[in-house]
Design an enzyme around this catalytic site. Sequence first.
Site, PDB file in Angstrom:
ATOM      1  N   SER A 112      32.496 -33.349  46.397  1.00 39.98           N
ATOM      2  CA  SER A 112      33.260 -33.247  45.158  1.00 39.98           C
ATOM      3  C   SER A 112      32.361 -32.662  44.072  1.00 39.98           C
ATOM      4  O   SER A 112      31.178 -32.975  44.011  1.00 39.98           O
ATOM      5  CB  SER A 112      33.784 -34.617  44.722  1.00 39.98           C
ATOM      6  OG  SER A 112      34.532 -34.514  43.530  1.00 39.98           O
ATOM      7  N   LYS A 162      36.224 -39.388  51.060  1.00 36.81           N
ATOM      8  CA  LYS A 162      36.640 -38.265  50.207  1.00 36.81           C
ATOM      9  C   LYS A 162      38.165 -38.209  50.085  1.00 36.81           C
ATOM     10  O   LYS A 162      38.706 -37.855  49.028  1.00 36.81           O
ATOM     11  CB  LYS A 162      36.111 -36.953  50.791  1.00 36.81           C
ATOM     12  CG  LYS A 162      36.522 -35.686  50.022  1.00 36.81           C
ATOM     13  CD  LYS A 162      36.088 -35.743  48.563  1.00 36.81           C
ATOM     14  CE  LYS A 162      36.101 -34.386  47.882  1.00 36.81           C
ATOM     15  NZ  LYS A 162      37.274 -33.561  48.071  1.00 36.81           N
ATOM     16  N   HIS A 165      39.056 -40.757  47.563  1.00 33.15           N
ATOM     17  CA  HIS A 165      38.601 -40.193  46.284  1.00 33.15           C
ATOM     18  C   HIS A 165      39.645 -39.237  45.718  1.00 33.15           C
ATOM     19  O   HIS A 165      40.014 -39.299  44.543  1.00 33.15           O
ATOM     20  CB  HIS A 165      37.265 -39.470  46.513  1.00 33.15           C
ATOM     21  CG  HIS A 165      36.853 -38.521  45.429  1.00 33.15           C
ATOM     22  ND1 HIS A 165      37.410 -37.260  45.286  1.00 33.15           N
ATOM     23  CD2 HIS A 165      35.927 -38.629  44.442  1.00 33.15           C
ATOM     24  CE1 HIS A 165      36.849 -36.640  44.262  1.00 33.15           C
ATOM     25  NE2 HIS A 165      35.955 -37.447  43.734  1.00 33.15           N
ATOM     26  N   ASN A 166      40.167 -38.353  46.557  1.00 35.35           N
ATOM     27  CA  ASN A 166      41.145 -37.383  46.076  1.00 35.35           C
ATOM     28  C   ASN A 166      42.493 -38.032  45.780  1.00 35.35           C
ATOM     29  O   ASN A 166      43.211 -37.594  44.882  1.00 35.35           O
ATOM     30  CB  ASN A 166      41.310 -36.257  47.102  1.00 35.35           C
ATOM     31  CG  ASN A 166      40.182 -35.245  47.030  1.00 35.35           C
ATOM     32  OD1 ASN A 166      39.064 -35.583  46.670  1.00 35.35           O
ATOM     33  ND2 ASN A 166      40.470 -34.009  47.380  1.00 35.35           N
ATOM     34  N   GLU A 169      42.105 -39.348  42.440  1.00 36.91           N
ATOM     35  CA  GLU A 169      42.170 -38.189  41.538  1.00 36.91           C
ATOM     36  C   GLU A 169      43.622 -37.835  41.213  1.00 36.91           C
ATOM     37  O   GLU A 169      43.964 -37.534  40.059  1.00 36.91           O
ATOM     38  CB  GLU A 169      41.463 -37.014  42.197  1.00 36.91           C
ATOM     39  CG  GLU A 169      41.418 -35.727  41.406  1.00 36.91           C
ATOM     40  CD  GLU A 169      40.772 -34.624  42.219  1.00 36.91           C
ATOM     41  OE1 GLU A 169      41.441 -33.590  42.443  1.00 36.91           O
ATOM     42  OE2 GLU A 169      39.607 -34.791  42.638  1.00 36.91           O
TER      43      GLU A 169
END
Length: 288
Positions: A112, A162, A165-166, A169
């Site tokens: 990221s 990840k 994480h997204n 987001e």
Amino acid sequence: MQIGMIGLGRMGGNMAARLRDRGHAVVGYARHRPPSDVDTLDELVASVEAPRVVWSMVPAGDATDQAIAGLGTLLDPGDLVVDGGNSNYRDSQRRAEALAHKQIRFVDAGVSGGVWGLENGYCLMVGGEVSDVERLQPVFDALAPAGGFVHAGPVGAGHFTKMVHNGIEYGLMQSYAEGYELLRASELDIDVHGAFDAWRQGSVVRSWLLDLLAAELEDDADLTDLKGFAEDSGEGRWTVQEAVRLGVPAPAISAALYARFASRQDDSPAMKVIAALRKAFGGHPTKQ
């Protein structure tokens, strides 16, 4: 340390540049880009000293499958492949298993940082065996800012982390977006850009995403040059699917994903049904 880099786009190209700036030797390969140091994957492998480290930074899916399958036919036992694209963690596990039959090592790295990573560094979420991660640590140290690295777990853990994480987001961006629209809708003539700019200092909702939004609003407070259409690149869907599989409630991330789907409809078929039903049971007016 020497490393081969496959994919020299917005992420891979800047990552290669950051590694070179910090003393690492990078041999870059891109199929259709002038910055490529070599013309073929074979030349890339031949140019990197054994035991080799090759980092794939190409789009998830078929492109990554082709790159890693190609490496599987060219690399030697003891070489190591890193997948830094936004791959599904199950694909990472599958690729690691296929390479293991040839005694080729594999690490998955969620990355990221976007286009700002060259200057600010990249947050790295890594999955793999301890010995493989330790071997790559000089590369990770060069790419990540202080505190921006985690060995999340075994192969697959990097891309799973990840993915989540997204998903987060998605939820953060949707919250900022809804707040923006609500402030604009108020009859109080609120200084929307000023509010978002003030939130950057001392507020509990301050973040880098908020910094970016404030900068965009400073240039154009009404975002007049943009169409309200948002793609999803896959990680949000995977996050919601894993939440369902694991029985974990994720209402904010799910709603943010569905909001992106709604952004692509000029005239919602579902809302047509709602309008028809309101007319049918209550005689409510409709718009033609």
